[in-house]
Design an enzyme around this catalytic site. Structure first.
Site, mmCIF file in Angstrom:
data_model
loop_
_atom_site.group_PDB
_atom_site.id
_atom_site.type_symbol
_atom_site.label_atom_id
_atom_site.label_comp_id
_atom_site.label_asym_id
_atom_site.label_seq_id
_atom_site.Cartn_x
_atom_site.Cartn_y
_atom_site.Cartn_z
ATOM 1 N N HIS A 56 -9.561 -3.386 -2.266
ATOM 2 C CA HIS A 56 -10.454 -4.533 -2.082
ATOM 3 C C HIS A 56 -11.036 -4.668 -0.683
ATOM 4 C CE1 HIS A 56 -6.836 -6.249 -0.264
ATOM 5 N NE2 HIS A 56 -7.612 -7.158 0.291
ATOM 6 N N ARG A 57 -10.528 -3.925 0.300
ATOM 7 C CA ARG A 57 -10.995 -4.096 1.684
ATOM 8 C C ARG A 57 -12.476 -3.742 1.809
ATOM 9 N NH1 ARG A 57 -7.292 -6.735 5.106
ATOM 10 N NH2 ARG A 57 -5.213 -6.185 4.367
#
Length: 385
Positions: free
Chosen positions: A219-220
């Site tokens: 998700h970064r």
């Protein structure tokens, strides 16, 4: 904005702030410890609404047995600047109405910094749980939040000795720093007996459970916002899934980036089992049953260490170095070769096992409550004097 106020104590409450999923996991054991302390610590739970997916929000609260928030700011999604400013605007009158004894923030999300700033400007003590972690990468918004919150905090609780050393090096008074251990691991201990097994989760979506599988989370922004990086990662993960089945509960933000990049067909490959987002108890069951986890999440680096599951972190660095030095974590970045080799090591039975770091024993919240109760009493005494 909605607000409810309970009157369980005549003492001024500690405002305990949550905003996103990692905060929920860390706050649950703290509230239990405050309520069960020898001299209970009065608190109000404030939810900023930074985590704006209503369905996921409800799932996590139920899974962690968190009480309903006393105050809901309902901020929602926005840019970092707008979201931080809106949280501050809505939180300030709450602090004033509640006549708070202190504001307690956890972790490193925008809610953490925003509420710490409001408290500091109003002269209300700030307590930071999970202080001192550093990636030394100022390109990460979380790093900015961590550094500034620690400078504002009056009382700082750390999860590892390296974090305490970081704070001392930055000029924080050692008397304000307390090594408490990791409240994230408290939640692992609390919830593992009630975790929903991988078999049950997969059965609900009509799939069987592989004997050995990898668990993916991603998700970064550095990994999902750049189409070139995202495309390379998807190709690499698909190739790994050809040799080792992979289960991937897909984060809504990540799904949106994959769709926007036109890369959804990359997920339709043999061996890659894409699931909708799952709550904490389901994620814990998936993690406990995995042979390896591939992630860019800070929390999963810690949870995999606690459970003895080898972890391949898809980042170049980590703010949680103890998971590499003592735990099960290996930094592989986004290099396809390093990722392939890491998965091959696991398939060959040579995955990293590590050991449990000090203070990761399920009792960190108790230690925090034991320090915080007398500290608040001293604060009250000074005010009276």
């Amino acid at each position: 904005m909605s607000m409810t106020v309970s009157c369980e104590s005549s003492r001024a409450p500690v405002l305990c702030v949550v905003g996103a999923r990692p905060n929920f996991i860390k706050m649950a054991p703290l509230l239990d410890a405050f309520a069960s302390a020898r001299s209970p610590i009065p608190f109000r739970l404030v939810h900023t609404g930074q985590h704006y997916d209503v369905a996921m929000n409800e799932q996590h609260f139920r899974a962690l047995e968190l009480p309903r928030p006393d105050v809901s700011l309902e901020v929602g999604s926005a840019s970092h600047a707008v979201q931080t400013a809106e949280i501050m605007r809505r939180f300030e009158p709450v602090v004033e109405v509640e006549a708070a004894a202190a504001v307690l923030v956890v972790g490193d999300v925008n809610s953490t910094l925003a509420c710490a700033l409001v408290a500091a400007k109003l002269g209300v003590p700030v307590i930071h749980v999970e202080a001192g972690l550093r990636s030394f990468d100022r390109a990460m918004p979380e790093e900015i939040n961590r550094v500034l919150t620690d400078q504002l905090a009056d009382l700082l609780f750390t999860t590892e000795e390296g974090a305490s050393a970081n704070l001392r090096r930055e000029g924080i008074d050692p008397g304000r720093i307390h090594f408490a251990g990791n409240v994230m691991i408290d939640s692992v201990h609390r919830c593992l007996p009630r975790a929903i097994s991988a078999a049950d989760t997969l059965k609900e979506v009509g799939r069987s459970t592989p004997r050995c599988y990898g668990l993916i989370t991603l998700h970064r922004p550095v990994n999902v916002d750049d189409r070139v990086v995202l495309s390379r990662l998807l190709e690499t993960l698909a190739a790994c899934a050809a040799d080792l089945p992979m289960i991937w509960p897909l984060h809504p933000r990540t799904r949106a980036r994959i769709e926007a990049a036109g890369l959804m067909p990359r997920l339709s490959v043999s061996g890659l089992h894409v699931l909708p987002p799952v709550d904490y108890r389901r994620m814990l069951g998936l993690l406990a049953g995995a042979c390896v986890v591939l992630t860019d999440s800070g929390g999963l680096q810690e949870e995999s260490t606690a459970l003895g599951v080898p972890c391949l972190t898809l980042r170049e660095g980590t703010e949680r170095p103890v998971t590499v030095i003592e735990g099960t974590n290996t930094l592989v970045g986004t290099d396809p070769g390093a990722i392939y080799r890491g998965v091959a090591e696991v398939r060959a039975g040579r995955g990293k096992r590590g050991r449990l770091p000090a203070g990761w024993d399920g009792r960190a919240a108790e230690r925090i409550a034991a320090v915080l109760g007398p500290w608040l009493a001293r604060q009250r005494h000074r005010e009276v004097a």
